[in-house]
Design a protein around this motif. Structure first.
Motif, short mmCIF file in Angstrom:
data_model
loop_
_atom_site.label_atom_id
_atom_site.label_comp_id
_atom_site.label_asym_id
_atom_site.label_seq_id
_atom_site.Cartn_x
_atom_site.Cartn_y
_atom_site.Cartn_z
N PHE A 262 44.59 69.07 70.95
CA PHE A 262 45.70 69.81 70.36
C PHE A 262 45.58 69.93 68.84
N ASP A 263 44.47 69.44 68.28
CA ASP A 263 44.29 69.43 66.83
C ASP A 263 42.96 70.09 66.48
N SER B 118 41.75 70.46 63.51
CA SER B 118 41.21 69.98 62.24
C SER B 118 39.85 69.31 62.40
N GLN B 119 39.65 68.58 63.51
CA GLN B 119 38.37 67.89 63.68
C GLN B 119 37.24 68.89 63.89
N ARG C 176 49.43 74.05 73.92
CA ARG C 176 48.86 73.62 72.64
C ARG C 176 47.33 73.65 72.67
N THR D 249 44.84 75.67 69.98
CA THR D 249 43.69 75.11 69.26
C THR D 249 42.48 76.01 69.40
N GLY E 137 38.70 63.61 70.29
CA GLY E 137 39.68 64.60 70.72
C GLY E 137 39.59 64.90 72.20
N ASP F 235 40.97 58.99 63.40
CA ASP F 235 42.41 59.23 63.36
C ASP F 235 43.06 58.43 62.23
N ARG G 272 41.34 60.12 58.88
CA ARG G 272 41.44 61.59 58.94
C ARG G 272 40.22 62.26 58.35
#
Length: 209
Positions: A10-11, A13-14, A42, A46, A97, A125, A128
């Motif tokens: 769901f992220d 950014s990685q 979600r 992504t 992830g 995590d 970051r």
């Protein structure tokens, strides 16, 4: 050519961090690993975020979604192994992830083919940020002579071929040949230092012992 293979949760950014760290251009490929059944919107958001970013950078970047059945663990491992084997160019594998079931299957697939992977990464995590990790080549099978050399390096590192040969009573040509093979297996690391080459054992070498 680069092929980025990443779990997708769901992220985004990685995945963005992966692309920013190593760069990407037209002709490269991004493969996002997702479950066959999407139960949360979600995940699709992504994927869309990564798709939008890749189009902004270069419309020739190939984005693919690799679907796996999260209920079939063995099937996931085989499917992801086949994905790695069929990937072209420098392969970047992001081990972070995504659903836990898929994460474990992808990790096993990567550990079974560490020599296929150019860079393995993990997104922290806590900090970051994206970190490079060394995947051990646990599938390698060593000869007894190679194990003796690994043990010697472990006890005396950094060391050289001539020093190993002297301690083990083996010819330098034999040691040189075996050290080269162990380096190919990622069990040893060879670093040029002036006119000599320093030899150190890696995580793979320690595990194989």
């Amino acid at each position: 050519m680069k092929t980025y293979i990443s779990l997708s949760g769901f992220d985004a950014s990685q995945i963005v961090s992966l692309i920013v760290k190593y760069g990407i251009e037209g002709g490269d490929r991004i493969v996002l690993i997702r479950p066959e059944e999407e139960r949360d919107s979600r995940g699709e958001l992504t994927v869309q975020a990564v798709r939008d970013l890749s189009r902004q950078i270069d419309s020739r970047i190939d984005l693919q979604i690799h679907r796996v059945d999260h209920r079939d663990f063995e099937g996931m491992v085989v499917s992801l192994k086949d994905l790695l084997e069929g990937s072209e160019g420098q392969v970047f594998a992001n081990l972070s992830g995504g659903p836990r079931e898929i994460f474990l299957a992808f990790t096993i697939a990567c550990l079974s083919h560490p020599l296929k992977i150019f860079r393995a990464t993990n997104f922290s995590d806590i900090e970051r940020c994206l970190n490079e990790i060394e995947l051990p080549n646990i599938a390698a099978v060593l000869e007894e002579k190679q194990k003796r050399i690994l043990n010697d390096v472990l006890e005396s590192q950094p060391t050289t071929i001539s020093e190993i040969a002297r301690r083990l009573g083996i010819s330098e040509s034999t040691v040189s040949r075996q050290v080269a093979r162990l380096a190919d297996l990622k069990a040893l690391e060879i670093s040029p230092t002036g006119k000599t080459k320093e030899i150190r054992i890696t995580l793979t070498g320690k595990i194989l012992l």
